[in-house]
Write a protein that holds these residues in place. Structure first.
Motif, PDB file in Angstrom:
ATOM      1  N   ARG A 215      72.035   1.964  87.038  1.00 25.58           N
ATOM      2  CA  ARG A 215      70.623   1.572  86.945  1.00 25.58           C
ATOM      3  C   ARG A 215      69.821   2.414  85.954  1.00 25.58           C
ATOM      4  N   MET A 216      70.222   3.657  85.728  1.00 26.02           N
ATOM      5  CA  MET A 216      69.449   4.544  84.855  1.00 26.02           C
ATOM      6  C   MET A 216      69.893   4.491  83.401  1.00 26.02           C
ATOM      7  N   CYS A 217      71.183   4.279  83.178  1.00 27.07           N
ATOM      8  CA  CYS A 217      71.752   4.499  81.846  1.00 27.07           C
ATOM      9  C   CYS A 217      71.904   3.195  81.070  1.00 27.07           C
ATOM     10  N   ASP A 218      71.551   3.252  79.786  1.00 29.13           N
ATOM     11  CA  ASP A 218      71.734   2.092  78.915  1.00 29.13           C
ATOM     12  C   ASP A 218      73.204   1.935  78.543  1.00 29.13           C
ATOM     13  N   GLN A 219      73.902   3.068  78.426  1.00 25.88           N
ATOM     14  CA  GLN A 219      75.341   3.046  78.154  1.00 25.88           C
ATOM     15  C   GLN A 219      76.005   4.169  78.937  1.00 25.88           C
ATOM     16  N   PHE A 220      77.270   3.965  79.304  1.00 25.91           N
ATOM     17  CA  PHE A 220      78.024   5.013  79.994  1.00 25.91           C
ATOM     18  C   PHE A 220      79.493   4.886  79.636  1.00 25.91           C
ATOM     19  N   ILE A 221      80.070   5.987  79.182  1.00 21.49           N
ATOM     20  CA  ILE A 221      81.501   6.026  78.874  1.00 21.49           C
ATOM     21  C   ILE A 221      82.136   7.034  79.823  1.00 21.49           C
TER      22      ILE A 221
ATOM     23  N   THR B   6      76.431   8.140  93.054  1.00 28.98           N
ATOM     24  CA  THR B   6      76.358   8.526  91.640  1.00 28.98           C
ATOM     25  C   THR B   6      76.500   7.329  90.705  1.00 28.98           C
ATOM     26  N   LEU B   7      77.524   6.496  90.902  1.00 28.46           N
ATOM     27  CA  LEU B   7      77.739   5.359  90.002  1.00 28.46           C
ATOM     28  C   LEU B   7      76.628   4.331  90.113  1.00 28.46           C
ATOM     29  N   ASP B   8      75.977   4.226  91.280  1.00 28.81           N
ATOM     30  CA  ASP B   8      74.827   3.323  91.425  1.00 28.81           C
ATOM     31  C   ASP B   8      73.677   3.794  90.538  1.00 28.81           C
TER      32      ASP B   8
END
Length: 317
Positions: free
Chosen positions: A77-83, A71-73
């Motif tokens: 790679r997919m997300c421009d930002q993640f909180i 999931t975190l991989d």
């Protein structure tokens, strides 16, 4: 260094020869580009042929490949930002379930998924991707938060099952999963659920009620693993391959039974072979599916979601 499964040995042998050829050419300053090109084509042909005719058990093995993206991989790679958001506000945070607000191509989503570990220390920390009740309660808290702010939800499913320990049962494992099932049916925002690895039992189902349920090409989804099925029926793990064939648990099987809505293709060689390409494929799939779901009203989505799951199964009187 790449890890090869047993059935990938022919590819491993050819790639070993290729590496050796390149090393010798570099050492001896010899031009072997033509031979290298020929061997690379042979490897490519063999890989296509091998992965076109996989058995169900081989797909189960691929779903557990140690190099497969988790999931975190995908988030990285997919997300421009993640909180990332933590805690269920009742007991504690569960590292086996991760989630938070993310941005994909300018669109904010809530992304939630089970997380495994790469090494022994990480696997212990993540509990081998087996959530406790607080993991499912955290997931529901985040879904409700997404609904409050009118943001779509994407869940990534990859678990050998919910944690079966005594302490998990004492804290209400069954109730936590059951509540998630009920609440996910009624979420007003679009919900996309994707099996990215193992989809085992209620541990997977606890975050898998959605408008669209998809499976990656080399994943499985079932009430029990082939090994445990073999243990129950034959009192031995030795019949796991026969169990996998009888259970019909692959993405193709699940689609034919209308238990999932579609299959997401993987790069030839499996998702572990090219993380970047697999993430791009998954990203495009999520965005295309969201465009489709955003065209529906909340009431239409809920009605279709309920009708879809109520139509599953066969009733015999």
């Amino acid at each position: 260094m790449r890890t090869y499964l047993d059935f990938e040995k022919p590819i491993a042998d050819l790639e070993g020869r290729l590496d050796e050829m390149k090393r010798l050419a570099e050492t001896n300053k010899v031009d072997v580009s033509e031979a290298v090109e020929t061997l690379e084509k042979s490897i490519d042909r063999l890989r296509h042929e091998l992965f076109r005719n996989l058995t169900r058990w081989q797909r189960v093995q691929l779903s557990r490949h140690p190099d497969r993206p988790y999931t975190l991989d995908y988030i990285e790679r997919m997300c421009d930002q993640f909180i990332e958001l933590h805690g269920d506000r009742t007991v504690r945070d569960d590292p086996a379930m991760v989630g938070g607000f993310a941005e994909i191509d300018g669109q904010t989503i809530m992304i939630i998924g089970q997380q495994k570990g790469r090494n022994t220390k990480q696997r212990q920390h993540r509990n081998f991707g087996m959530p406790n009740p607080e993991g499912y309660r955290k997931a529901l808290r985040l879904m409700k938060m997404a609904e409050k702010f009118n943001k779509p939800i994407v869940t990534l499913i990859d678990t050998p099952g919910a944690f079966p320990g005594l302490e998990a049962e004492e804290r209400g494992q069954g109730e936590a999963i059951a509540r998630n099932l009920k609440e996910m049916f009624l979420l007003k925002v679009p919900v996309i659920c994707i099996v990215i690895g193992e989809g085992a039992s209620g541990g997977a189902l606890g975050i898998a009620i959605g408008d669209r349920v998809l499976m990656l090409e080399n994943t499985w989804y079932s009430v029990i693993s082939p090994e445990n099925c073999s243990t129950i029926l034959w009192r031995s793990w030795n019949y796991k391959e026969q169990a996998a064939e009888a259970m019909k648990l692959t993405a193709t099987d699940m689609t034919s039974f209308k238990l999932v809505d579609g299959i997401v293709d993987e790069p030839v060689g499996g998702a572990h072979y090219d993380h970047a390409e697999m993430a791009n494929i998954l990203k495009r799939t999520i965005l295309d599916t969201l465009t489709e779901l955003n065209a529906l009203s909340p009431e239409e989505r809920i009605d279709q979601r309920i009708d879809k799951f109520c139509a599953m199964g066969v009733v015999v009187e």
